[in-house]
Design a protein around this motif. Sequence first.
Motif, PDB file in Angstrom:
ATOM      1  N   PHE A 432       0.885  -1.126  -0.024  1.00  0.00           N
ATOM      2  CA  PHE A 432      -0.125  -0.034  -0.014  1.00  0.00           C
ATOM      3  C   PHE A 432       0.717   1.057   0.065  1.00  0.00           C
ATOM      4  N   ILE A 433       1.985   1.248   0.689  1.00  0.00           N
ATOM      5  CA  ILE A 433       2.833   2.376   0.735  1.00  0.00           C
ATOM      6  C   ILE A 433       3.442   2.697  -0.758  1.00  0.00           C
ATOM      7  N   ALA A 434       3.877   1.523  -1.354  1.00  0.00           N
ATOM      8  CA  ALA A 434       4.440   1.518  -2.593  1.00  0.00           C
ATOM      9  C   ALA A 434       3.331   2.126  -3.756  1.00  0.00           C
ATOM     10  N   PHE A 438       3.716   5.450  -5.823  1.00  0.00           N
ATOM     11  CA  PHE A 438       3.750   5.458  -7.225  1.00  0.00           C
ATOM     12  C   PHE A 438       2.438   6.396  -7.729  1.00  0.00           C
ATOM     13  N   GLY A 439       1.245   6.497  -7.009  1.00  0.00           N
ATOM     14  CA  GLY A 439       0.441   7.440  -7.363  1.00  0.00           C
ATOM     15  C   GLY A 439       0.615   8.740  -7.255  1.00  0.00           C
ATOM     16  N   ALA A 440       1.287   9.017  -6.305  1.00  0.00           N
ATOM     17  CA  ALA A 440       1.776  10.622  -6.149  1.00  0.00           C
ATOM     18  C   ALA A 440       2.737  10.858  -7.314  1.00  0.00           C
ATOM     19  N   VAL A 441       3.830  10.164  -7.698  1.00  0.00           N
ATOM     20  CA  VAL A 441       4.669  10.538  -8.389  1.00  0.00           C
ATOM     21  C   VAL A 441       4.022  10.412  -9.990  1.00  0.00           C
ATOM     22  N   ALA A 442       3.032   9.527 -10.055  1.00  0.00           N
ATOM     23  CA  ALA A 442       2.411   9.629 -11.313  1.00  0.00           C
ATOM     24  C   ALA A 442       1.744  10.791 -11.622  1.00  0.00           C
ATOM     25  N   VAL A 443       0.839  11.358 -10.426  1.00  0.00           N
ATOM     26  CA  VAL A 443       0.094  12.516 -10.809  1.00  0.00           C
ATOM     27  C   VAL A 443       0.890  13.620 -10.955  1.00  0.00           C
TER      28      VAL A 443
END
Length: 800
Positions: A432-434, A438-443
């Motif tokens: 869940f942390i990964a 990933f979601g933050a960097v992708a956005v």
Amino acid sequence: MTKGRRNLSLGALAWLVAVALLVGHNGYLWVVKRIVPDTDIMALLPVQERDPILQRSFAHMVDAAQQRVIVLVGAAEWEDAKRAADAYSAVLAKRPDLFAAASAGEGVQAEWLSLFQKHRLVLMSPAQQAQLEKEGTAFWTQQALAKLYAPFGGPRLGAWQDDPFGLFSGWVQERAQETPVRPRDGHLFVADNESQYVLLPLTLKVPALSMTAQGVVLPMLEEAGAAARKAAPQARLIQAGVILHAANAGAQASGEMHTIGVGSIAGIILLMWFTFRTLKPIALILLSIGVGVLGALSVCWLLFGQIHLMTLVFGASLVGVAQDYGIYYLCNRLSADPALDSRALLKKLLPGLALTLLAAVIGYMGLALTPFPGLRQMAVFSALGLFFAWLTVICWFPLLIGPRSLKGGALVRAYGAALARWPLLRASPGTFIAAGVFGAVAVLGISKLGANDDIRLLQNPPKHLVDDQIKLGKLLDAPTPVQFFLVRGDSAETVLQREEALKRRLDKLIAAGKLSGYQAMSNWVPSARTQRERRALVDLKLLGVDGPLAAVARQAEEDAAWVRTTADALRAAGTPLDVDAFLQAPASEPWRHLWLGREHGQYASIVALRGLSMAAVPAVRPLADGLAGVQWVDKVAEISSVLGRYRVNMGFVVLGAYCVVFVLLLPRYRGRAWRVIAPTALASVATLAILGLAGQNLQLFHVLALMLLLGVGVDYGIFMQEGATNCANRRDTTPWLAVGLAAANTILSFGLLGLSHTPALQAFGLTMLLGTLLVWLTVPCFGTSTTIKEKANAETIGIR
């Protein structure tokens, strides 16, 4: 022979007959019919958006420029420039079959003037017409007397009586201002602050876009340039022409494809050799791809009646997908029990192979739902190519690759062993942390992703060609062939009147310094209405009984008979001039491209702009507003807009293709269907984020690569999940080997395009490189726990 073996043989024989027919049809198309791919980019536009008159206007302007080569031979001293230009021309004169040079002799100027002599009464500049309406008898009397007696009363064309008030002379001077080029010593002359140049306008007699012609013309131009420098070592050459850019683009593409092609083929051959210890597998894979291309070309030609060049270029992408079918079969044949015959192996692999084909075809056929004919043809070509390659694997591979014909090496065992150490996706805090990171960097990355659909990204000419083009454009003040006004009407007269209305608006921008001028047919042939107005105005203001002509006669002590004779001669030179008469004269040749004539029930013409800068375009574009039949044409912006719509439409097509493929996977994989498609989806998102963080702008070729990545990546997911579906495969790493080989081959085939100097190819290659690599690294993480544990606990990790 067993029944299964016999069925395989019959299927292989039937497919051999079909392939023979495909080869024969392709031979007929290329050798007998001599087909030529369509290169017209307008053919890719949606049918309802294709304006035939607009298309013709652009072709008219391009055709006028395409066969031209403009050469400037300059030096600080005029004599040096002439000597170098003569040496240059002498070399080209050896090949009259290649070049036609324009004449600059006195005869040309005399012919040009004689064309307008009998129409001179109605030929005057708008400024003179306004002056004629405003000024009275005294002003025009002084004008005529100044030209009669003053030694420097301005240039005179013929006898004073032919043009006593200088109206025709003023019109001729205004026409001369349409170009800074002047005749001088039998040459065409132009200069700047540093050099004096001889202009050599050349017309090619061979197609500028023909590679054969380029191979002959360019060496001749180089030889001529060497001769010019030998004659005058300080001479400077400026050359511009479509053929120079086309030849450079061809040479650049050829060089890149040679380097990248040789590197990728060598890498693939080595990879297959170290994996299977024989060249037979790579030969079979290339065979399947070749059959796919032949089949797609034949059927598309039968369906569409032609093939667009972009279809062939994009269709080549099926190589990166079609190879997967053969690789999957070969890897399973390598690891299968030698006692398992080809029919049984094929039966076991057929569900997975069928799904990989359907997933890829659905991805491509999504393009067929768009309103773009070009994309529809590309979709059909690619889908057919995959189908024919797939049939080749199904029909021929089981017979040509039998048990014990392949041997795995140390590389295979070492690569297979790596799978046991791969991280596995589990519902844990770390996962869940990964996912959050990933979601933050992708956005963040995608939010930084801009868009750039500029058509100029399709080429990357060298600096010296760009510099020469800019320099030549400034010296010659030539209009651009891709930005102009298109004027239409139900008659030639209507078109000329609308041109004149447009020119009145353009004159304001010229006065403001945003344009240096314009070229229009009405500059040379005023509308009949304007000609009538001018003739009536001359009669009223200049030739009346008490008008300026009579006043001049009194000053010159001439009688009334002289006034009548002169007035009658002037009126006789007021014959109306029409467009047809002008176009039939040889002197009209430089301006014929401005007149489209009757097209699809309408008449049309072009008003070309000189000195137009990008900064001035926003002020020029609105000038057509409110003028009936007048349209601003900016082909760079228009085609870039088309590419932008392609990009947006393709984005939705990619999303739709993901949904369809997911539904397709559900019946076989059920709760594991998301594991098949998730690695590709995540890799696509990550690729876009990386591009955004790297400061890249999104363009059509990025999205096309993502479309191809869907077909490639889903194959990898299917391979891995098939290993979990078939119990016999749970204890080997065959799917992982198939994924590795397919991904490595795709990277070598397409990823190396990221090294290209052409921005569009570089964007496509970079996207494929990043996406394929990320899918490769991600897909093992979505395996099932049971499968991974069994693989980790297996006594033999590698492939038997």
